[in-house]
Scaffold this motif. Structure first.
Motif, PDB file in Angstrom:
ATOM      1  N   THR A  57       0.810  -1.214   0.000  1.00  0.00           N
ATOM      2  CA  THR A  57       0.000   0.000   0.000  1.00  0.00           C
ATOM      3  C   THR A  57       0.846   1.268   0.000  1.00  0.00           C
ATOM      4  OG1 THR A  57      -0.100   0.037   2.433  1.00  0.00           O
ATOM      5  CG2 THR A  57      -1.882  -1.106   1.272  1.00  0.00           C
ATOM      6  N   LEU A  58       0.249   2.311  -0.517  1.00  0.00           N
ATOM      7  CA  LEU A  58       0.739   3.684  -0.397  1.00  0.00           C
ATOM      8  C   LEU A  58      -0.457   4.611  -0.555  1.00  0.00           C
ATOM      9  CD1 LEU A  58       2.946   5.839  -0.133  1.00  0.00           C
ATOM     10  CD2 LEU A  58       3.196   5.768  -2.624  1.00  0.00           C
ATOM     11  N   ASN A  59      -0.829   5.259   0.542  1.00  0.00           N
ATOM     12  CA  ASN A  59      -1.938   6.219   0.536  1.00  0.00           C
ATOM     13  C   ASN A  59      -3.219   5.617  -0.049  1.00  0.00           C
ATOM     14  OD1 ASN A  59      -0.198   8.127   1.658  1.00  0.00           O
ATOM     15  ND2 ASN A  59       0.378   8.961  -0.334  1.00  0.00           N
ATOM     16  N   GLU A  60      -3.714   4.599   0.643  1.00  0.00           N
ATOM     17  CA  GLU A  60      -4.913   3.892   0.197  1.00  0.00           C
ATOM     18  C   GLU A  60      -6.049   4.025   1.208  1.00  0.00           C
ATOM     19  OE1 GLU A  60      -5.224   2.679  -2.656  1.00  0.00           O
ATOM     20  OE2 GLU A  60      -3.253   2.119  -3.431  1.00  0.00           O
ATOM     21  N   GLU A  61      -6.171   5.179   1.855  1.00  0.00           N
ATOM     22  CA  GLU A  61      -7.146   5.341   2.935  1.00  0.00           C
ATOM     23  C   GLU A  61      -8.595   5.152   2.471  1.00  0.00           C
ATOM     24  OE1 GLU A  61      -6.683   9.257   4.518  1.00  0.00           O
ATOM     25  OE2 GLU A  61      -7.407  10.274   2.701  1.00  0.00           O
TER      26      GLU A  61
ATOM     27  N   ASP B 130       3.368  -1.417   3.899  1.00  0.00           N
ATOM     28  CA  ASP B 130       3.077  -0.027   3.547  1.00  0.00           C
ATOM     29  C   ASP B 130       4.355   0.737   3.242  1.00  0.00           C
ATOM     30  OD1 ASP B 130       1.033   2.279   3.554  1.00  0.00           O
ATOM     31  OD2 ASP B 130       2.607   3.000   4.893  1.00  0.00           O
TER      32      ASP B 130
ATOM     33  N   SER C 199       2.916   5.586   4.053  1.00  0.00           N
ATOM     34  CA  SER C 199       1.799   6.421   3.626  1.00  0.00           C
ATOM     35  C   SER C 199       1.705   7.685   4.473  1.00  0.00           C
ATOM     36  CB  SER C 199       0.479   5.646   3.739  1.00  0.00           C
ATOM     37  OG  SER C 199       0.429   4.593   2.813  1.00  0.00           O
TER      38      SER C 199
ATOM     39  N   ASP D 255      -1.273   9.433   4.458  1.00  0.00           N
ATOM     40  CA  ASP D 255      -2.686   9.627   4.774  1.00  0.00           C
ATOM     41  C   ASP D 255      -3.062   8.713   5.945  1.00  0.00           C
ATOM     42  OD1 ASP D 255      -2.737   7.121   3.669  1.00  0.00           O
ATOM     43  OD2 ASP D 255      -4.162   7.594   2.068  1.00  0.00           O
TER      44      ASP D 255
ATOM     45  N   THR E 185      -3.914   5.536   5.902  1.00  0.00           N
ATOM     46  CA  THR E 185      -3.809   4.101   5.603  1.00  0.00           C
ATOM     47  C   THR E 185      -3.307   3.302   6.808  1.00  0.00           C
ATOM     48  OG1 THR E 185      -3.399   4.522   3.251  1.00  0.00           O
ATOM     49  CG2 THR E 185      -2.721   2.390   4.109  1.00  0.00           C
TER      50      THR E 185
ATOM     51  N   GLN F 162       6.144  -1.596   7.584  1.00  0.00           N
ATOM     52  CA  GLN F 162       6.482  -0.490   6.696  1.00  0.00           C
ATOM     53  C   GLN F 162       7.863  -0.728   6.111  1.00  0.00           C
ATOM     54  OE1 GLN F 162       5.416   3.040   9.266  1.00  0.00           O
ATOM     55  NE2 GLN F 162       4.161   3.526   7.476  1.00  0.00           N
TER      56      GLN F 162
END
Length: 257
Positions: free
Chosen positions: A15-19, A39, A42, A44, A46, A60
Protein backbone atom coordinates in the motif's frame (compact mmCIF):
# COMPACT_ATOMS: atom_id res chain seq x y z
CA UNK A 1 -0.66 -33.70 -0.01
CA UNK A 2 -2.52 -34.95 3.08
CA UNK A 3 -6.19 -34.31 2.28
CA UNK A 4 -6.94 -34.06 6.00
CA UNK A 5 -4.53 -31.17 6.41
CA UNK A 6 -6.09 -27.82 5.54
CA UNK A 7 -3.74 -25.59 3.59
CA UNK A 8 -3.29 -22.14 5.11
CA UNK A 9 -3.35 -18.94 3.08
CA UNK A 10 -1.46 -15.68 3.52
CA UNK A 11 -2.96 -12.59 1.86
CA UNK A 12 -0.35 -9.96 1.02
CA UNK A 13 -1.12 -6.32 0.22
CA UNK A 14 1.30 -3.50 -0.62
CA UNK A 15 0.00 0.00 0.00
CA UNK A 16 0.74 3.68 -0.40
CA UNK A 17 -1.94 6.22 0.54
CA UNK A 18 -4.91 3.89 0.20
CA UNK A 19 -7.15 5.34 2.94
CA UNK A 20 -10.24 5.27 0.71
CA UNK A 21 -9.91 1.57 -0.15
CA UNK A 22 -8.01 -0.34 2.52
CA UNK A 23 -10.82 -0.67 5.09
CA UNK A 24 -13.29 -2.39 2.77
CA UNK A 25 -10.59 -4.72 1.45
CA UNK A 26 -9.41 -5.80 4.90
CA UNK A 27 -13.00 -6.43 5.97
CA UNK A 28 -13.49 -8.59 2.89
CA UNK A 29 -10.57 -11.01 3.35
CA UNK A 30 -11.32 -12.40 6.79
CA UNK A 31 -11.22 -15.89 5.23
CA UNK A 32 -7.39 -15.67 5.15
CA UNK A 33 -5.26 -17.36 7.81
CA UNK A 34 -2.76 -14.51 7.71
CA UNK A 35 -3.03 -10.94 6.39
CA UNK A 36 0.08 -8.82 5.88
CA UNK A 37 0.06 -5.20 4.75
CA UNK A 38 3.41 -3.80 3.60
CA UNK A 39 3.08 -0.03 3.55
CA UNK A 40 5.45 2.40 1.82
CA UNK A 41 5.21 5.06 4.55
CA UNK A 42 1.80 6.42 3.63
CA UNK A 43 1.09 10.03 4.54
CA UNK A 44 -2.69 9.63 4.77
CA UNK A 45 -4.76 7.46 7.14
CA UNK A 46 -3.81 4.10 5.60
CA UNK A 47 -1.66 3.06 8.56
CA UNK A 48 -4.16 4.25 11.18
CA UNK A 49 -7.01 2.37 9.49
CA UNK A 50 -4.94 -0.80 9.10
CA UNK A 51 -3.93 -0.74 12.76
CA UNK A 52 -7.59 -1.07 13.76
CA UNK A 53 -7.60 -4.64 12.44
CA UNK A 54 -6.17 -6.93 15.11
CA UNK A 55 -5.87 -9.80 12.61
CA UNK A 56 -3.61 -7.81 10.27
CA UNK A 57 0.18 -7.62 10.50
CA UNK A 58 1.36 -4.16 9.40
CA UNK A 59 4.92 -3.58 8.21
CA UNK A 60 6.48 -0.49 6.70
CA UNK A 61 9.19 -0.79 4.09
CA UNK A 62 10.76 1.81 1.85
CA UNK A 63 9.44 1.53 -1.71
CA UNK A 64 12.17 0.96 -4.30
CA UNK A 65 10.07 -0.67 -6.99
CA UNK A 66 7.10 -3.02 -7.20
CA UNK A 67 9.17 -6.17 -7.59
CA UNK A 68 11.35 -5.58 -4.54
CA UNK A 69 8.30 -4.66 -2.47
CA UNK A 70 6.44 -7.81 -3.47
CA UNK A 71 9.44 -10.02 -2.79
CA UNK A 72 9.84 -8.36 0.61
CA UNK A 73 6.20 -9.15 1.37
CA UNK A 74 6.71 -12.74 0.22
CA UNK A 75 9.54 -13.17 2.70
CA UNK A 76 7.25 -12.15 5.58
CA UNK A 77 4.53 -14.72 4.86
CA UNK A 78 4.36 -17.71 7.21
CA UNK A 79 2.39 -19.88 4.78
CA UNK A 80 3.46 -21.31 1.45
CA UNK A 81 0.21 -20.40 -0.27
CA UNK A 82 -0.07 -16.66 -0.86
CA UNK A 83 -2.65 -14.42 -2.48
CA UNK A 84 -1.45 -10.99 -3.58
CA UNK A 85 -4.05 -8.24 -3.73
CA UNK A 86 -3.99 -4.54 -4.49
CA UNK A 87 -6.06 -2.16 -2.39
CA UNK A 88 -8.21 -1.30 -5.41
CA UNK A 89 -9.29 -4.91 -5.93
CA UNK A 90 -12.30 -6.81 -4.64
CA UNK A 91 -13.03 -10.53 -4.35
CA UNK A 92 -16.38 -12.08 -5.12
CA UNK A 93 -17.82 -14.75 -2.84
CA UNK A 94 -17.37 -17.33 -5.60
CA UNK A 95 -13.71 -16.41 -6.04
CA UNK A 96 -13.02 -16.78 -2.32
CA UNK A 97 -14.59 -20.23 -2.35
CA UNK A 98 -12.61 -21.20 -5.44
CA UNK A 99 -9.32 -20.04 -3.90
CA UNK A 100 -9.82 -22.12 -0.76
CA UNK A 101 -10.89 -25.22 -2.69
CA UNK A 102 -8.01 -24.81 -5.17
CA UNK A 103 -5.20 -24.74 -2.63
CA UNK A 104 -6.77 -27.73 -0.89
CA UNK A 105 -7.21 -29.77 -4.06
CA UNK A 106 -5.35 -33.04 -4.51
CA UNK A 107 -2.78 -31.80 -7.04
CA UNK A 108 -2.74 -28.00 -7.20
CA UNK A 109 -0.60 -26.13 -9.71
CA UNK A 110 2.32 -24.02 -8.48
CA UNK A 111 0.69 -20.75 -9.58
CA UNK A 112 -2.68 -19.53 -10.82
CA UNK A 113 -3.65 -16.70 -13.11
CA UNK A 114 -6.70 -14.73 -12.04
CA UNK A 115 -8.63 -12.77 -14.65
CA UNK A 116 -9.74 -9.25 -13.74
CA UNK A 117 -12.78 -7.16 -14.52
CA UNK A 118 -11.63 -3.56 -15.06
CA UNK A 119 -13.97 -0.98 -13.54
CA UNK A 120 -14.05 2.55 -15.00
CA UNK A 121 -15.30 4.39 -11.92
CA UNK A 122 -18.29 2.17 -11.06
CA UNK A 123 -18.97 0.66 -14.49
CA UNK A 124 -17.34 -2.28 -16.21
CA UNK A 125 -14.97 -1.55 -19.09
CA UNK A 126 -15.72 -4.21 -21.69
CA UNK A 127 -12.89 -3.74 -24.21
CA UNK A 128 -9.87 -1.40 -24.67
CA UNK A 129 -7.41 -4.27 -24.14
CA UNK A 130 -8.72 -5.20 -20.69
CA UNK A 131 -11.12 -7.95 -21.75
CA UNK A 132 -8.44 -10.64 -21.37
CA UNK A 133 -6.50 -9.08 -18.49
CA UNK A 134 -5.05 -11.74 -16.19
CA UNK A 135 -2.28 -11.81 -13.62
CA UNK A 136 -0.57 -14.26 -11.28
CA UNK A 137 -2.02 -13.62 -7.84
CA UNK A 138 -2.38 -17.03 -6.18
CA UNK A 139 0.71 -19.21 -5.90
CA UNK A 140 2.89 -21.41 -3.74
CA UNK A 141 5.80 -19.21 -2.73
CA UNK A 142 8.13 -22.19 -2.33
CA UNK A 143 8.03 -22.50 -6.14
CA UNK A 144 7.79 -18.84 -7.16
CA UNK A 145 9.68 -15.55 -7.01
CA UNK A 146 9.37 -12.20 -8.76
CA UNK A 147 12.02 -11.42 -11.36
CA UNK A 148 14.34 -8.80 -9.86
CA UNK A 149 15.05 -7.30 -13.29
CA UNK A 150 11.51 -5.94 -13.55
CA UNK A 151 10.63 -2.76 -11.63
CA UNK A 152 6.97 -2.53 -12.66
CA UNK A 153 4.47 -4.91 -14.30
CA UNK A 154 6.17 -7.59 -12.25
CA UNK A 155 6.99 -10.98 -13.73
CA UNK A 156 6.55 -14.05 -11.55
CA UNK A 157 9.06 -16.82 -12.16
CA UNK A 158 7.26 -20.12 -11.60
CA UNK A 159 9.02 -23.42 -11.02
CA UNK A 160 6.19 -25.82 -11.78
CA UNK A 161 2.82 -25.97 -13.48
CA UNK A 162 0.46 -23.03 -13.95
CA UNK A 163 -3.30 -22.81 -14.30
CA UNK A 164 -6.10 -20.24 -14.11
CA UNK A 165 -9.07 -19.72 -11.82
CA UNK A 166 -12.55 -19.40 -13.28
CA UNK A 167 -13.78 -16.47 -11.19
CA UNK A 168 -12.52 -12.91 -11.63
CA UNK A 169 -11.13 -10.17 -9.41
CA UNK A 170 -13.00 -6.88 -9.66
CA UNK A 171 -10.41 -4.19 -10.35
CA UNK A 172 -11.41 -0.64 -9.37
CA UNK A 173 -8.32 0.90 -10.95
CA UNK A 174 -9.90 3.99 -12.50
CA UNK A 175 -11.51 6.33 -9.97
CA UNK A 176 -10.62 9.64 -11.61
CA UNK A 177 -8.70 10.96 -14.60
CA UNK A 178 -6.14 12.68 -12.35
CA UNK A 179 -5.41 9.62 -10.23
CA UNK A 180 -5.10 7.27 -13.18
CA UNK A 181 -2.85 9.68 -15.07
CA UNK A 182 -0.57 9.96 -12.03
CA UNK A 183 -0.43 6.17 -11.85
CA UNK A 184 0.45 5.90 -15.54
CA UNK A 185 3.15 8.55 -15.11
CA UNK A 186 4.64 6.64 -12.19
CA UNK A 187 4.65 3.41 -14.20
CA UNK A 188 6.35 5.22 -17.09
CA UNK A 189 9.14 6.53 -14.86
CA UNK A 190 9.79 3.07 -13.40
CA UNK A 191 9.90 1.52 -16.88
CA UNK A 192 12.41 4.20 -17.95
CA UNK A 193 14.69 3.31 -15.06
CA UNK A 194 14.26 -0.36 -15.88
CA UNK A 195 15.43 0.31 -19.44
CA UNK A 196 18.40 2.36 -18.21
CA UNK A 197 19.40 -0.54 -15.98
CA UNK A 198 19.36 -2.78 -19.05
CA UNK A 199 21.50 -0.31 -21.00
CA UNK A 200 18.85 0.77 -23.51
CA UNK A 201 19.51 4.06 -25.32
CA UNK A 202 16.91 6.79 -26.00
CA UNK A 203 15.09 6.70 -29.33
CA UNK A 204 13.07 9.57 -30.76
CA UNK A 205 11.29 7.22 -33.14
CA UNK A 206 10.20 4.94 -30.30
CA UNK A 207 9.07 7.93 -28.24
CA UNK A 208 6.78 8.96 -31.10
CA UNK A 209 5.62 5.71 -32.64
CA UNK A 210 5.40 3.32 -29.68
CA UNK A 211 2.73 5.41 -27.88
CA UNK A 212 0.87 5.90 -31.17
CA UNK A 213 0.96 2.16 -31.86
CA UNK A 214 -0.26 1.43 -28.32
CA UNK A 215 -3.22 3.77 -28.68
CA UNK A 216 -4.25 2.50 -32.11
CA UNK A 217 -3.80 -1.16 -31.14
CA UNK A 218 -5.93 -0.85 -28.01
CA UNK A 219 -8.51 1.46 -29.57
CA UNK A 220 -8.98 -0.39 -32.86
CA UNK A 221 -7.64 -3.96 -32.65
CA UNK A 222 -8.63 -4.40 -29.00
CA UNK A 223 -11.99 -2.71 -29.69
CA UNK A 224 -11.55 0.30 -27.41
CA UNK A 225 -13.86 2.30 -29.67
CA UNK A 226 -16.75 0.14 -28.44
CA UNK A 227 -16.20 1.59 -24.95
CA UNK A 228 -16.90 5.10 -26.26
CA UNK A 229 -15.42 8.02 -24.31
CA UNK A 230 -14.21 5.63 -21.63
CA UNK A 231 -12.27 3.71 -24.27
CA UNK A 232 -10.66 6.86 -25.65
CA UNK A 233 -9.63 7.91 -22.14
CA UNK A 234 -8.08 4.57 -21.16
CA UNK A 235 -6.33 4.03 -24.48
CA UNK A 236 -4.90 7.55 -24.36
CA UNK A 237 -3.63 7.23 -20.78
CA UNK A 238 -2.03 3.86 -21.47
CA UNK A 239 -0.28 5.39 -24.49
CA UNK A 240 0.70 8.35 -22.30
CA UNK A 241 2.53 5.98 -19.96
CA UNK A 242 4.52 4.63 -22.92
CA UNK A 243 5.42 8.19 -23.94
CA UNK A 244 6.62 9.00 -20.40
CA UNK A 245 8.78 5.88 -20.50
CA UNK A 246 10.81 7.18 -23.45
CA UNK A 247 10.66 10.83 -22.38
CA UNK A 248 12.15 9.98 -19.00
CA UNK A 249 14.68 7.65 -20.59
CA UNK A 250 15.88 10.54 -22.76
CA UNK A 251 15.83 13.04 -19.87
CA UNK A 252 17.75 10.83 -17.43
CA UNK A 253 20.28 9.77 -20.04
CA UNK A 254 20.86 13.37 -21.17
CA UNK A 255 21.38 14.55 -17.60
CA UNK A 256 24.22 12.04 -17.15
CA UNK A 257 26.17 13.31 -20.15
Amino acid sequence: MNNNEKQKLSVLIITLNEEHRIKSLLEDIDFADEIIVVDSYSTDQTVAITERFSNVKLLQNEFINYTSQRNFALDQAKNNWVLFLDADEQLTANLKTEIVSTINSEKPASAYFIYRTFMFKDKKLNFSGWQTDKIFRLFNKSNCRYNEERMVHEKLIVNGSVSALKNKIIHFSYTSYKDYKEKMYHYGVLKANEKIKKGQKPSFLLMVFHPLYTFLYQFIIRLGFLDGIKGITICYLNAYSIFIRYYELNRITSSKI
